[in-house]
Design a protein around this motif. Structure first.
Motif, PDB file in Angstrom:
ATOM      1  N   THR A   1      65.659 -79.248  -0.310  1.00 49.74           N
ATOM      2  CA  THR A   1      66.902 -78.768   1.324  1.00 49.74           C
ATOM      3  C   THR A   1      66.085 -80.732   2.039  1.00 49.74           C
ATOM      4  O   THR A   1      64.557 -80.636   1.519  1.00 49.74           O
ATOM      5  N   ALA A   2      66.899 -80.850   2.860  1.00 50.90           N
ATOM      6  CA  ALA A   2      66.514 -81.856   3.366  1.00 50.90           C
ATOM      7  C   ALA A   2      67.533 -81.916   5.043  1.00 50.90           C
ATOM      8  O   ALA A   2      68.555 -81.296   4.751  1.00 50.90           O
ATOM      9  N   ALA A   3      67.144 -82.805   5.672  1.00 43.64           N
ATOM     10  CA  ALA A   3      67.482 -82.342   7.321  1.00 43.64           C
ATOM     11  C   ALA A   3      67.262 -83.700   7.122  1.00 43.64           C
ATOM     12  O   ALA A   3      65.711 -84.284   7.624  1.00 43.64           O
ATOM     13  N   VAL A   4      68.402 -84.621   8.087  1.00 42.01           N
ATOM     14  CA  VAL A   4      67.871 -84.912   9.173  1.00 42.01           C
ATOM     15  C   VAL A   4      68.814 -84.981  10.672  1.00 42.01           C
ATOM     16  O   VAL A   4      70.125 -85.130  10.795  1.00 42.01           O
ATOM     17  N   VAL A   5      68.286 -85.320  11.735  1.00 40.88           N
ATOM     18  CA  VAL A   5      68.419 -84.333  12.890  1.00 40.88           C
ATOM     19  C   VAL A   5      68.390 -85.483  14.007  1.00 40.88           C
ATOM     20  O   VAL A   5      67.239 -86.617  14.242  1.00 40.88           O
ATOM     21  N   ARG A   6      69.258 -85.863  15.311  1.00 41.60           N
ATOM     22  CA  ARG A   6      69.132 -86.370  16.614  1.00 41.60           C
ATOM     23  C   ARG A   6      68.449 -85.532  17.477  1.00 41.60           C
ATOM     24  O   ARG A   6      69.515 -84.537  17.798  1.00 41.60           O
ATOM     25  N   LEU A   7      67.191 -85.942  18.525  1.00 41.65           N
ATOM     26  CA  LEU A   7      66.930 -84.935  19.655  1.00 41.65           C
ATOM     27  C   LEU A   7      67.433 -85.805  20.987  1.00 41.65           C
ATOM     28  O   LEU A   7      66.913 -87.303  20.644  1.00 41.65           O
ATOM     29  N   GLU A   8      67.942 -85.121  21.483  1.00 46.22           N
ATOM     30  CA  GLU A   8      67.248 -86.018  23.192  1.00 46.22           C
ATOM     31  C   GLU A   8      66.365 -86.024  23.885  1.00 46.22           C
ATOM     32  O   GLU A   8      65.717 -85.184  23.361  1.00 46.22           O
ATOM     33  N   LEU A   9      66.812 -86.376  25.107  1.00 46.85           N
ATOM     34  CA  LEU A   9      65.801 -86.923  25.561  1.00 46.85           C
ATOM     35  C   LEU A   9      64.976 -84.677  26.259  1.00 46.85           C
ATOM     36  O   LEU A   9      63.614 -84.459  26.180  1.00 46.85           O
TER      37      LEU A   9
END
Length: 236
Positions: free
Chosen positions: A27-35
């Motif tokens: 499995t894999a994940a790429v995520v973007r988190l804001e401030l």
């Protein structure tokens, strides 16, 4: 503006084992988190790795061979998508948080080569950067703290929630939140330009490997060799 006051991307893999040369992505994940720590975008993958998933690995991440075969995307297709997604992050200049980057990015490199795909470093024209590795940074800023430096332990130490350990998405999100907390706690890290922070981790990772190698040679294995390259181990 510093790197801790902007968006962070995070990448995580769950795999069939711990050998970058032979093991496969499950499995894999790429995520973007804001401030504020909220996840603004995310992509996740479940792969059919093309090999049986050992019981000990399945017990950790919860994906059996049968589930991967029935529900997983063919590995070559998924590895291309994952590598493209990670490349897009780095090409945009967004910091990529990877817990134990030496493992995840090296395994991704080997998977690309296994399927005849262009590896991440070749797509970027350089070693992946800027990468931010909570494991390397924590060992650098707090060398003598006792206990494990696994993600769950870092989450506990820095006051970050980890509700579903060894789920790729959950681990990626937690790693990004932990490293932002580190930067807030240690302003010398949090205010460092990203290029300088990346270079610091290259040196710190090498020093940490040398220290571990010396310890192993002193105590258990006189010929122990601990890899020093970071964030990607060159193919031998």
């Amino acid at each position: 503006m510093t790197w801790i006051t902007g968006p962070l991307a995070a990448f995580d893999l769950e795999t069939t084992g711990t050998d970058i040369e032979t093991d496969r992505v499950v499995t894999a994940a790429v995520v973007r988190l804001e401030l504020d720590g909220a996840v603004s975008t995310e992509r996740t993958w479940l792969l059919d790795p093309g090999v049986a998933i050992p019981e000990e690995a399945a017990a950790i991440h919860g994906i059996s061979t049968e589930q991967a075969r029935e529900q997983g995307v063919p590995a070559a297709l998924a590895i291309e998508e994952i590598t493209h997604a990670v490349a897009e992050v780095l090409q945009a200049g967004t910091p990529l948080v990877v817990m134990n980057a030496r493992y995840d990015l090296s395994l991704l490199d080997r998977e690309c080569r296994r399927y005849g795909l262009e590896p991440l470093s070749e797509r970027l024209g350089a070693v992946p950067s800027p990468v931010v590795d909570p494991l390397v940074i924590d060992k650098h800023i707090d060398k003598y703290r006792k206990g494990t430096r696994a993600l769950h332990a870092l989450c506990a130490y820095y006051g970050v929630s980890l509700d579903d350990a060894h789920n790729a998405r959950a681990d990626a999100v937690a790693a990004a939140r932990v490293v932002r907390r580190m930067g807030e706690k240690r302003q010398s890290i949090g205010t460092m330009p990203l290029a300088d922070l990346h270079d610091l981790q290259v040196r710190a990772a090498a020093e940490q490997s040398a220290s571990l190698q010396a310890y192993l040679r002193r105590t258990t294995n006189p010929t122990a060799v601990v890899e020093s390259a970071w964030p990607v181990i060159p193919r031998s």
